[in-house]
Each structure stands twice: as C-alpha cells, then as structure tokens.
Design a protein around this motif. Structure first.
Motif, mmCIF file in Angstrom:
data_model
loop_
_atom_site.group_PDB
_atom_site.id
_atom_site.type_symbol
_atom_site.label_atom_id
_atom_site.label_comp_id
_atom_site.label_asym_id
_atom_site.label_seq_id
_atom_site.Cartn_x
_atom_site.Cartn_y
_atom_site.Cartn_z
ATOM 1 N N TYR A 273 2.032 -6.080 -12.494
ATOM 2 C CA TYR A 273 1.343 -4.849 -12.117
ATOM 3 C C TYR A 273 1.692 -3.706 -13.067
ATOM 4 C CZ TYR A 273 -0.584 -1.380 -8.805
ATOM 5 O OH TYR A 273 -1.323 -0.381 -8.199
ATOM 6 N N ILE A 274 2.998 -3.433 -13.237
ATOM 7 C CA ILE A 274 3.397 -2.210 -13.938
ATOM 8 C C ILE A 274 3.329 -2.318 -15.451
ATOM 9 C CG2 ILE A 274 4.855 -1.579 -11.989
ATOM 10 C CD1 ILE A 274 7.300 -2.247 -13.694
ATOM 11 N N TYR A 275 3.516 -3.517 -16.011
ATOM 12 C CA TYR A 275 3.436 -3.700 -17.460
ATOM 13 C C TYR A 275 2.043 -4.122 -17.913
ATOM 14 C CZ TYR A 275 8.452 -3.453 -18.714
ATOM 15 O OH TYR A 275 9.727 -3.043 -18.971
ATOM 16 N N ASP A 276 1.496 -5.142 -17.209
ATOM 17 C CA ASP A 276 0.236 -5.742 -17.644
ATOM 18 C C ASP A 276 -0.990 -5.053 -17.045
ATOM 19 O OD1 ASP A 276 1.787 -7.542 -19.043
ATOM 20 O OD2 ASP A 276 1.761 -9.042 -17.448
ATOM 21 N N GLY A 277 -0.787 -4.222 -16.033
ATOM 22 C CA GLY A 277 -1.914 -3.521 -15.432
ATOM 23 C C GLY A 277 -2.809 -4.403 -14.588
ATOM 24 N N ASN A 278 -2.267 -5.541 -14.117
ATOM 25 C CA ASN A 278 -3.026 -6.437 -13.240
ATOM 26 C C ASN A 278 -2.860 -5.938 -11.813
ATOM 27 O OD1 ASN A 278 -4.235 -8.478 -11.810
ATOM 28 N ND2 ASN A 278 -2.999 -10.138 -12.677
ATOM 29 N N LEU A 279 -3.721 -5.033 -11.402
ATOM 30 C CA LEU A 279 -3.570 -4.375 -10.104
ATOM 31 C C LEU A 279 -3.886 -5.277 -8.922
ATOM 32 C CD1 LEU A 279 -4.993 -0.805 -10.849
ATOM 33 C CD2 LEU A 279 -2.789 -1.825 -11.448
ATOM 34 N N ALA A 280 -4.413 -6.450 -9.187
ATOM 35 C CA ALA A 280 -4.703 -7.392 -8.108
ATOM 36 C C ALA A 280 -3.708 -8.547 -8.085
ATOM 37 C CB ALA A 280 -6.116 -7.956 -8.255
ATOM 38 N N GLY A 281 -2.905 -8.662 -9.146
ATOM 39 C CA GLY A 281 -2.037 -9.827 -9.260
ATOM 40 C C GLY A 281 -0.559 -9.527 -9.180
ATOM 41 N N GLY A 282 -0.199 -8.372 -8.609
ATOM 42 C CA GLY A 282 1.205 -8.018 -8.483
ATOM 43 C C GLY A 282 1.367 -6.769 -7.635
ATOM 44 N N PHE A 283 2.560 -6.190 -7.644
ATOM 45 C CA PHE A 283 2.813 -4.981 -6.855
ATOM 46 C C PHE A 283 3.512 -3.942 -7.715
ATOM 47 C CE2 PHE A 283 6.671 -7.508 -6.311
ATOM 48 C CZ PHE A 283 7.680 -6.563 -6.477
ATOM 49 N N GLY A 284 3.325 -2.662 -7.335
ATOM 50 C CA GLY A 284 3.966 -1.563 -8.047
ATOM 51 C C GLY A 284 4.655 -0.634 -7.070
ATOM 52 N N TRP A 285 5.928 -0.372 -7.321
ATOM 53 C CA TRP A 285 6.675 0.546 -6.457
ATOM 54 C C TRP A 285 6.083 1.949 -6.527
ATOM 55 C CZ3 TRP A 285 9.454 -2.485 -3.627
ATOM 56 C CH2 TRP A 285 10.153 -3.567 -4.155
ATOM 57 N N ALA A 286 6.040 2.627 -5.383
ATOM 58 C CA ALA A 286 5.572 4.018 -5.338
ATOM 59 C C ALA A 286 5.883 4.605 -3.973
ATOM 60 C CB ALA A 286 4.074 4.107 -5.606
ATOM 61 N N GLY A 287 6.204 5.904 -3.959
ATOM 62 C CA GLY A 287 6.479 6.599 -2.710
ATOM 63 C C GLY A 287 5.277 7.377 -2.218
ATOM 64 N N GLN A 288 5.393 7.929 -1.024
ATOM 65 C CA GLN A 288 4.299 8.693 -0.425
ATOM 66 C C GLN A 288 3.981 9.959 -1.212
ATOM 67 O OE1 GLN A 288 5.642 9.263 3.612
ATOM 68 N NE2 GLN A 288 4.816 7.306 4.297
ATOM 69 N N VAL A 289 4.878 10.344 -2.109
ATOM 70 C CA VAL A 289 4.643 11.527 -2.930
ATOM 71 C C VAL A 289 3.423 11.364 -3.831
ATOM 72 C CG1 VAL A 289 6.068 10.847 -4.903
ATOM 73 C CG2 VAL A 289 5.885 13.268 -4.297
ATOM 74 N N ILE A 290 2.883 10.164 -3.948
ATOM 75 C CA ILE A 290 1.668 9.974 -4.744
ATOM 76 C C ILE A 290 0.557 10.919 -4.306
ATOM 77 C CG2 ILE A 290 2.095 7.581 -5.436
ATOM 78 C CD1 ILE A 290 0.401 6.668 -3.089
ATOM 79 N N GLY A 291 0.580 11.329 -3.037
ATOM 80 C CA GLY A 291 -0.431 12.261 -2.549
ATOM 81 C C GLY A 291 -0.346 13.631 -3.194
ATOM 82 N N LEU A 292 0.776 13.916 -3.861
ATOM 83 C CA LEU A 292 0.976 15.213 -4.508
ATOM 84 C C LEU A 292 0.854 15.134 -6.025
ATOM 85 C CD1 LEU A 292 4.120 16.453 -2.510
ATOM 86 C CD2 LEU A 292 1.707 16.925 -2.023
ATOM 87 N N ILE A 293 0.601 13.936 -6.550
ATOM 88 C CA ILE A 293 0.566 13.755 -8.001
ATOM 89 C C ILE A 293 -0.877 13.690 -8.491
ATOM 90 C CG2 ILE A 293 1.217 12.232 -9.910
ATOM 91 C CD1 ILE A 293 3.575 11.281 -8.189
#
Length: 327
Positions: A273-293
């Motif tokens: 997900y985080i290196y290859d950009g395969n948003l359907a084939g993995g997971f990426g860590w993220a907090g609820q603060v994404i709503g403010l970014i």
C-alpha cells in the motif's frame, strides 16, 4: 517555545515526529529537526545494522540538530536483530532513542551510563509509570484516535493526557488526533509539554518513501475513514479503511488465528500500500487526524502554519478569559 521537552532534547519546538515504520527516513528526520522539532528514523524496518548506520550518518550530513532513532520492540524478539540495531545506535552516539511496543526494560539496562535521551510511547497510566520508573526522560501518550498501533482500552486523547500527566513527574507529549496548531495548543491545555505526530508527517514533501497515492488517500479521506485491525490479536492498529482492511476485520470476527492472518497483516502487505500504491492490495496506517489534512506542505511550511495557528488560538483564549465577569 520553552518546555521541559525543548530543554531535555535541545530543540526549539516541542514537536516530535513519530517512528513511522518504513517511512521515517533521513530526509524526513532531517527536515523535522531543521524546522526546530525532533526528527526520527526508524530502526526495525531498516532491517540490518549496516543500513541503520548508513541512515544515521546520512541524517548527520543533512542536519546538525538533535534527532532520534525509533525502536519498535516486538513482543517475541529474542534479542538478536533488535540488540544488534541498538548497538549501532549506541556506537553512533545518537542523541535520542524512542521506544514503542513491548517491554523497554532491556533497552534501559543496556544504555545505562550512555549519553542518550529516551522517549517511551505509552497508551495508559500504568505503562507511563513503569516508563518513568525505568528512567525515561519523557513519555509520549497516544490516544485511540492515533494511527498505527494503539492501546487496547480505547482511551481518547482528551482523557488520556491529563490522566498520564497527573500520574508521573516527567514531561508528557500528547499524541493521537493532533495535526495542526490547534492540537498543539490543546495539548498544552491538557497539561502536556509537547506533541508527537505521525500521520501528519506522512503528508509532507520530505516523506519521500510514501507513495503519492498513499498521500492522496490521506488527503481525500474523512475522519470516519479509518478502522482498527488486529484487535483480536491483542495489538490493535488504526489504518485507512478499504476492502483489504475490512476483510481482515471480518476474518478476525470469524475467529482467525495469527497464523491464518499472518500474510494479510504483514509488513509486506503494508508496503504494498504505502510503497507501491496498491490501495486495494494492502493496508496503510493512518489516524483520525486525516480529517484535518488537506495539503502536502514542506515540513518547514507545516511548522510555520502550526505556530501561526497556535498563536492565533492563544489570542482567542486570552480574549475569552479576559472578558469573563464575576458575580
């Protein structure tokens, strides 16, 4: 800004960059330290002592300011790989070591007598008190809003920080749900003497290893677009919501064991997900603060915005408090 955190770690602003597995590299760490905070590189996901040594030396070519090395201690680490990496940090005389994960006691025993400052990430009062007893210089307390691995008790930052502050005498940094100057000012109001941010630093120009699709996913997501995986395994962690993550949760609810989930919760699945950009084939860590970014600034631009926003918020508070009346 002057707090015990800035004094202990020799930094201008009490803003710490999180360990960020696979992403906390020399470029990001140096940018944060140059902007006045404490940048960090991550040890465990670099893999080998030689790679860690090279990354430490690379940071030093990019900044003359203090920086840290983060160690994520695995529960079942037998001391081999992790100890070898720690020896490199000691040999290279890194200014700061931060510790997350399992029992940090062996690290404190090894670095006793070394001129190394220490930070320990905790998610509850008991852990904070233990870290203080071991000799930690400061504590980073993460609320359940945070990205990546969290505590098991789902305690929000608003409650956790005052509880931890009241339970220890060493300085506390607030973490979880913080991504701008308002969060910084709120942390001070809760009794913290600084903050740690992870997710917000992913969406910066100097986080060069994060795929652009990952950064865009953070920008486009709302605060409701995260879920917590690995609850049933005793190591909950917050990730961006996608079908891959929901499948993990469904399998957990069906009683899947660690061995059965190993492939889908592995570092390889994270890297997909985080290196290859395969948003359907993995997971990426993220907090609820994404709503403010909603932007991908340089680290220096982020710091400038945070300080300006915090100053504006402080003026607002002073106006409100200055206008109070008494009967």
């Amino acid at each position: 800004m002057k707090t015990r955190v800035t004094e202990i770690f020799g930094i201008r602003f009490p803003i710490i960059q999180g360990g960020l597995a696979y992403l906390a590299c020399a470029e990001l760490a140096a940018a944060v330290s140059n902007a006045g905070g404490l940048g960090q590189i991550t040890a465990a996901t670099l893999g080998t002592p030689d790679r860690l040594r090279a990354e430490i030396r690379k940071v030093r070519t990019m900044t003359d300011q203090p920086f840290g090395v983060n160690f994520a201690i695995a529960k079942h680490d037998n001391g081999g790989k992790y100890q070898a990496l720690l020896e490199v940090a000691i040999e290279e005389k890194v200014p700061v070591i931060s510790l997350t994960g399992a029992n940090p006691q062996p690290v404190f025993e090894r670095i006793k007598g070394e001129d190394i400052r220490t930070l320990v990430l905790v998610a509850g009062v008991r852990q904070a008190q233990k870290a203080e007893a071991l000799g930690a210089d400061a504590i980073m307390a993460v609320g359940q809003e945070g990205g990546g691995h969290l505590g098991r008790d789902d305690i929000g930052t608003m409650v956790l920080i005052p509880r931890v502050v009241d339970s220890v005498s060493i300085p506390v940094l607030a973490s979880g749900g913080i991504g701008d100057g308002r969060g910084l000012l709120a942390a001070f109001s809760l009794g913290a003497e600084g903050i740690e941010m992870g997710t917000r630093f992913i969406a910066t120009q100097e986080c060069i290893h994060a795929n652009e699709k990952y950064k865009q996913a953070i920008l486009q997501a709302k605060e409701t677009d995260t879920v917590v995986i690995k609850r049933t395994l005793g190591s909950p962690g917050r990730v961006l919501k996608n079908d891959f993550a929901m499948n993990i949760i469904e399998r957990e609810e069906e009683g899947a064991t660690y061995e059965e989930l190993r492939d889908v919760i592995s570092g390889e699945a994270n890297l997909e997900y985080i290196y290859d950009g395969n948003l359907a084939g993995g997971f990426g860590w993220a907090g609820q603060v994404i709503g403010l970014i909603n932007s991908i600034p340089s680290v220096q631009e982020l710091f400038n915005e945070m300080i300006t926003t915090a100053e504006a918020g402080l003026s607002r508070i002073e106006t409100i408090m200055g206008n109070r009346t008494y009967s």
